[in-house]
Design an enzyme around this catalytic site. Structure first.
Site, PDB file in Angstrom:
ATOM      1  N   VAL A  64       0.745  -1.183  -0.101  1.00 26.20           N
ATOM      2  CA  VAL A  64      -0.053  -0.112   0.022  1.00 26.20           C
ATOM      3  C   VAL A  64       0.910   1.099   0.145  1.00 26.20           C
ATOM      4  O   VAL A  64       0.387   2.273  -0.058  1.00 26.20           O
ATOM      5  CB  VAL A  64      -0.993   0.050   1.175  1.00 26.20           C
ATOM      6  CG1 VAL A  64      -2.006  -1.086   1.043  1.00 26.20           C
ATOM      7  CG2 VAL A  64      -0.187   0.027   2.432  1.00 26.20           C
ATOM      8  N   GLY A  65       2.011   1.079   0.108  1.00 21.99           N
ATOM      9  CA  GLY A  65       3.137   2.337  -0.038  1.00 21.99           C
ATOM     10  C   GLY A  65       3.671   2.698   1.167  1.00 21.99           C
ATOM     11  O   GLY A  65       4.168   3.999   1.422  1.00 21.99           O
ATOM     12  N   VAL A 112       7.304   4.034   1.140  1.00 24.94           N
ATOM     13  CA  VAL A 112       7.599   5.506   0.465  1.00 24.94           C
ATOM     14  C   VAL A 112       6.977   6.555   1.340  1.00 24.94           C
ATOM     15  O   VAL A 112       7.457   7.557   1.552  1.00 24.94           O
ATOM     16  CB  VAL A 112       6.697   5.331  -0.936  1.00 24.94           C
ATOM     17  CG1 VAL A 112       6.763   6.964  -1.468  1.00 24.94           C
ATOM     18  CG2 VAL A 112       7.403   4.351  -1.871  1.00 24.94           C
ATOM     19  N   LYS A 134      13.175  -0.953  11.196  1.00 24.84           N
ATOM     20  CA  LYS A 134      12.445  -1.970  10.284  1.00 24.84           C
ATOM     21  C   LYS A 134      12.727  -3.193  11.127  1.00 24.84           C
ATOM     22  O   LYS A 134      13.374  -4.010  11.249  1.00 24.84           O
ATOM     23  CB  LYS A 134      12.850  -2.192   8.975  1.00 24.84           C
ATOM     24  CG  LYS A 134      12.031  -3.252   8.187  1.00 24.84           C
ATOM     25  CD  LYS A 134      10.885  -2.672   7.718  1.00 24.84           C
ATOM     26  CE  LYS A 134       9.756  -3.529   6.825  1.00 24.84           C
ATOM     27  NZ  LYS A 134       8.765  -3.109   6.264  1.00 24.84           N
ATOM     28  N   ALA A 183       5.409  -4.631   8.906  1.00 19.93           N
ATOM     29  CA  ALA A 183       5.180  -5.430   7.844  1.00 19.93           C
ATOM     30  C   ALA A 183       4.013  -5.786   7.711  1.00 19.93           C
ATOM     31  O   ALA A 183       3.388  -6.466   8.498  1.00 19.93           O
ATOM     32  CB  ALA A 183       6.261  -6.745   8.103  1.00 19.93           C
ATOM     33  N   GLY A 184       3.440  -5.564   6.382  1.00 18.18           N
ATOM     34  CA  GLY A 184       2.092  -5.594   6.069  1.00 18.18           C
ATOM     35  C   GLY A 184       1.123  -4.906   7.055  1.00 18.18           C
ATOM     36  O   GLY A 184       1.458  -3.730   7.199  1.00 18.18           O
TER      37      GLY A 184
END
Length: 231
Positions: free
Chosen positions: A12-13, A16, A36, A110-111
């Site tokens: 879904v971005g 970014v 992350k 994540a997700g």
């Protein structure tokens, strides 16, 4: 400050949007770090999400806690790799460590919000709860986004987590009726502010162009000047 970035699903971005928030903060003179906790679907020597962040925002500090090659939920990917998963406590501790040398720490999940990090059920929601950090939700532009966005907002509210707002992660160059209507409907169904819409393809821009696009794509709460069309 620590800000947790989640999505209503995969692709879904999130990365970014995370980079866009980092770019605006860095342009304003802030020291920025991006964490992350778990990267999946990427081999040991392949570039992951943080490589995209550092390419778009040179100089930003980054840290990755676990990397698992299968493109699966972190708990499943770690199990298949025979590796220790990344628990919520470890992710929260890493964020606090980064905060010691940063004005803004972005924790990219994540997700979606409830994707499992461990077989015991640790999720990004648990990380946000441990940090008492607000959560920024990245969502899709088109059909189906109202349902997944409302479900995410409901999950945040049920856990007593602060939703900073929603950002459309990949706004099409030629939006259709559904996309245009969603800009109005997303705040209605989620009860949270819509804080931007980042154009599709923004992740391929050079850093100088990217920060300019970020400034026009994110609202004042995130350092930009974006406003909803009906504002």
């Amino acid at each position: 400050m620590i800000l947790v970035v989640t999505g209503t699903g995969t692709d879904v971005g999130k990365t970014v949007v995370t980079a866009a928030v980092a770019a605006l903060a860095a342009a304003g003179g802030a020291r920025v770090a991006v964490l992350k906790p778990a990267q999946t679907g990427v081999g040991p020597d392949e570039p992951g999400d943080l490589a995209d962040v550092t390419r778009l925002v040179p100089g930003v500090a980054t840290r990755e806690l676990g990397r698992f090659p299968d493109p699966l939920a972190p708990a499943t990917a770690a199990r298949r790799a025979g590796a220790a998963p990344v628990c919520a406590a470890a992710a929260a501790a890493a964020a606090r460590e980064l905060e010691a040398d940063a004005d803004l720490v972005l924790v990219e999940g994540a997700g979606g919000l409830l994707v499992r990090f461990t077989d015991d059920g640790d999720t990004l929601a648990d990380v946000a709860a441990a940090l008492r950090a607000p959560v920024l939700v990245v969502t899709a532009a088109g059909l189906g986004t109202l349902n997944t966005s409302e479900l995410t907002a409901e999950a945040l509210a049920r856990r007593g987590l602060d939703c900073l707002g929603f950002v459309v992660g990949s706004w099409p160059a030629e939006p259709g009726l559904a996309e245009r209507c969603n800009l109005h409907d997303l705040p209605v169904v989620t009860g949270a502010r819509l804080l931007g819409a980042v154009p599709e393809g923004a992740g391929a821009l050079a850093p100088g162009e990217f920060v300019t696009v970020a400034r026009h794509s994110l609202a004042a709460e995130l350092g930009g000047g974006w406003q909803t069309p009906d504002a």
